[in-house]
Design an enzyme around this catalytic site. Structure first.
Site, mmCIF file in Angstrom:
data_model
loop_
_atom_site.group_PDB
_atom_site.id
_atom_site.type_symbol
_atom_site.label_atom_id
_atom_site.label_comp_id
_atom_site.label_asym_id
_atom_site.label_seq_id
_atom_site.Cartn_x
_atom_site.Cartn_y
_atom_site.Cartn_z
ATOM 1 C CE1 TYR A 177 -42.088 -31.211 12.942
ATOM 2 C CE2 TYR A 177 -42.842 -29.181 11.915
ATOM 3 C CZ TYR A 177 -43.013 -30.196 12.840
ATOM 4 O OH TYR A 177 -44.106 -30.182 13.659
ATOM 5 N NE ARG A 217 -51.182 -39.693 15.813
ATOM 6 C CZ ARG A 217 -50.844 -38.653 15.058
ATOM 7 N NH1 ARG A 217 -51.130 -38.639 13.769
ATOM 8 N NH2 ARG A 217 -50.203 -37.628 15.595
ATOM 9 C CE LYS A 262 -43.201 -32.421 16.127
ATOM 10 N NZ LYS A 262 -44.280 -31.467 15.902
ATOM 11 C CD GLU A 266 -44.627 -34.439 18.131
ATOM 12 O OE1 GLU A 266 -45.420 -34.300 17.177
ATOM 13 O OE2 GLU A 266 -44.432 -33.570 18.995
ATOM 14 C CG ASP A 267 -45.963 -38.263 15.686
ATOM 15 O OD1 ASP A 267 -46.829 -37.375 15.785
ATOM 16 O OD2 ASP A 267 -45.121 -38.276 14.772
ATOM 17 C CG ASP A 306 -46.442 -30.476 18.832
ATOM 18 O OD1 ASP A 306 -46.732 -29.303 19.116
ATOM 19 O OD2 ASP A 306 -46.055 -30.812 17.701
ATOM 20 C CG ASP A 307 -49.059 -35.525 17.731
ATOM 21 O OD1 ASP A 307 -48.580 -35.140 16.658
ATOM 22 O OD2 ASP A 307 -48.479 -36.313 18.491
ATOM 23 C CG ASN A 353 -48.079 -32.456 8.159
ATOM 24 O OD1 ASN A 353 -48.008 -31.791 7.140
ATOM 25 N ND2 ASN A 353 -48.106 -31.903 9.366
#
Length: 588
Positions: free
Chosen positions: A119, A172, A190, A262-263, A285-286, A425
């Site tokens: 991760y 992203r 994930k 996600e992203d 999640d972001d 991150n």
């Protein structure tokens, strides 16, 4: 799981599990190499003689029987021989492709050691190098050219009992930007944590890459790039793809199948969440996972500052998905303490690439407009901090070093215990390091980060362990809780419930050591606790569609947990050409 014989079907494998109190037996129609090359079935040299004879693998494996414990030692020795973290990532992914049970046994043996590899932060480097390290496909690659046929593509996935889907379009990836098809490493990582931390069986998890192209010119020119070689498709065609994908997943796996976004880029993340959240079982999640883990850290910090959430003024470096999600959940927490909504909003300030977000500034999005206040425009973060005098600063803009020495010292000058969260991150994008925070505040700073930092020893001898505000504290528990009681629409209250439960698990000893989160080594227990709290909340507020309601929710959650212990294959009577024939073994 029902007692007796239970069927688990797939395109390639037909397995039956017969459960007793002591053992689980697996039946499969696969034979020979098909067994040893299937990660769900493969046990390597842990297959017994009887299993090898029955499954047709005798002679395909060395004549040695070893336990999973010994296999673990072999893996750890090989792991230590890898020259760098990227090689360690490739090694672990190779193990996941070969032997799933052993892979998760390795992770669970020391999750604090292995999580940074599979991760953040190493998964970011792995995504950047994905074309070089790509070995075997994991999950589904659905492209813009599959419109009209997504349901057919989903049928190619062998497992039918999917409970959780993690999907990205790669625009992203962490703080690294548009990585296109290389972003597949994120949903793979994930969902590995759904199993390693939340105990969800890996066969119930499906990673998906929606490849609509990439605007990354470097990738488009890279001969190793594995995705579509054209610019990103946007507009109606993109929206049609997402609509078809959401419907196809829910049609095939049910309306209670969790779809985790996600992203995705800011331009899509907010509107897709708003579009689908009340129609499907979905979350971003972001936006929401990051919000929950950050608010959990703030709630824990309140026990150090001896204050309430509504006593604080917070400045965000960044005004994207993460910032908006955190700010929204903070306002909910403040409202819960009794502060009116409008007053809550006034306590939150945001700085984006153009400076402080204030009323009257041009081209503000709807989300930013909510946090725009009457104030002269300011460009510089340090000036904003000195002017607003916040009690907390939160970095989520992926600008490495944004919290300068001057900013940290300023925070320490007007706060007894300044709250400094560097959540971006990977590590290279962190707004400051733990050592900088602790040193420049003379040990008074309350610090959390998105990526892990080593403990810091202060001049007075104190050893502080930086709190890692890792989304892994949230999404596996949320995923487990949501799927366990079949919640069909996930409200913001679910994430506030998760944040409160996580903060409650932080002990006084943790706080004294600088931790705002429980040790990562306990993340399995953390995920189960969050799941139980979510299930309780869901039944209390009529959100669960699983009936009857489990009377003992802890026992119910524990019963769903994936076991890394090898199953035994049911062995019927078999024929052997020469009954007197034996094997020379080195049984360990």
């Amino acid at each position: 799981m029902a007692h007796g014989l239970v069927r688990q079907e797939s395109v390639e494998t037909e397995m039956h599990k017969s459960e007793t109190k002591k053992k689980t037996f697996v039946f499969t129609k696969k034979r020979g190499y098909d067994v040893t090359r299937n990660p769900h079935l493969n046990k390597g040299m842990a297959f017994s003689l009887e299993e090898r004879l029955q499954l047709g693998t005798h002679g395909l494996l060395p004549p040695c029987f070893i336990s999973q414990d010994v296999q673990l030692l072999r893996v750890l020795k090989n792991y230590d021989m890898q020259k760098d973290d990227l090689d360690r990532y490739v090694f672990l992914m190779g193990l996941q492709d070969r032997n799933e049970k052993l892979f998760y046994r390795v992770l669970s043996s020391d999750i604090e050691r292995f999580m940074p590899i599979i991760y953040t932060p190493i998964v970011g480097l792995a995504c950047q190098q994905y074309g070089l390290i790509f070995r075997r496909p994991r999950g589904l690659f659905i492209t813009i050219h599959d419109r009209g046929h997504i349901s057919t593509v989903l049928q190619n996935w062998p497992d039918k009992d999917i409970k959780a889907v993690c999907v990205t379009d790669g625009e992203r990836i962490l703080g690294l930007g548009d990585l296109g098809c290389y972003g597949m490493g994120i949903p793979v990582g994930k969902l590995a944590l759904y199993t390693a931390c939340g105990g969800m069986p890996p066969q119930q998890c499906l990673p998906v890459m929606l490849d609509v192209g990439t605007d990354n010119e470097v990738l488009l020119r890279d001969p190793l790039y594995i995705g579509l070689r054209h610019k990103r498709v946007r507009g109606q065609a993109y929206d049609d793809l997402l609509d078809e994908f959401m419907k196809a997943v829910s049609d095939r796996y049910g309306m209670d199948c969790l779809i985790q976004f996600e992203d995705f880029a800011n331009v899509n993340a907010f509107r897709l969440l708003s579009k689908y959240r009340n129609k499907y079982c979905t979350f971003n999640d972001d936006i929401q996972g990051t919000a929950a883990v950050a608010v959990a850290g703030l709630l824990a910090a309140l026990r150090i500052t001896k204050s309430k959430m509504c006593d604080h003024t917070i400045v965000f470096q960044g005004a994207g998905e993460a910032a908006m999600g955190i700010a929204e959940l903070i306002t909910m927490a403040m409202e819960k303490e009794g502060l009116p909504k409008e007053e809550c909003l006034k306590k939150i300030w945001m700085v984006d690439s153009k400076g402080l977000i204030v009323k009257g500034r041009e081209h503000l999005t709807h989300e930013k407009e909510r946090f725009a206040h009457e104030h002269p425009q300011m460009k510089n973060l340090e000036d904003v901090v000195r002017e607003i005098k916040p009690t907390a600063i939160i970095g989520v803009a992926a600008i490495g070093g944004a919290f300068t020495e001057q900013i940290i010292r300023a925070m320490a000058s007007f706060n007894e215990c300044p709250i400094i969260f560097a959540l971006s991150n990977p590590t290279s994008k962190a707004e400051c390091t733990a050592e900088q925070c602790y040193t420049l505040t003379e040990g008074r700073g309350i610090f959390a980060s998105g990526s892990p930092f080593d403990p810091v020893i202060l001049p007075d001898g104190r050893k502080l362990y930086p709190g890692q505000g890792n989304n892994a504290y949230i999404f596996p528990g949320v995923g487990l809780g949501v799927t366990a009681c079949a919640i069909k629409n996930i409200s913001e209250e679910i994430f506030l419930t998760a944040a409160e439960a996580l903060a409650h698990l932080v002990t006084e000893k943790d706080l004294a050591e600088g931790r705002l989160y429980p040790p990562l080594s306990s993340i399995g227990d953390v995920s189960r606790t969050l799941a139980i709290k979510i299930i309780e909340y869901a039944y209390e507020h009529n959100m669960a569609s699983l009936h009857p309601e489990p009377s003992d929710k802890e026992a119910y959650v524990n019963s769903l947990a994936y076991s890394t212990d090898y199953d035994e294959f049911a062995v019927d009577s078999y024929r052997w050409p020469d009954a007197s024939m034996t094997m020379q073994t080195c049984k360990l």
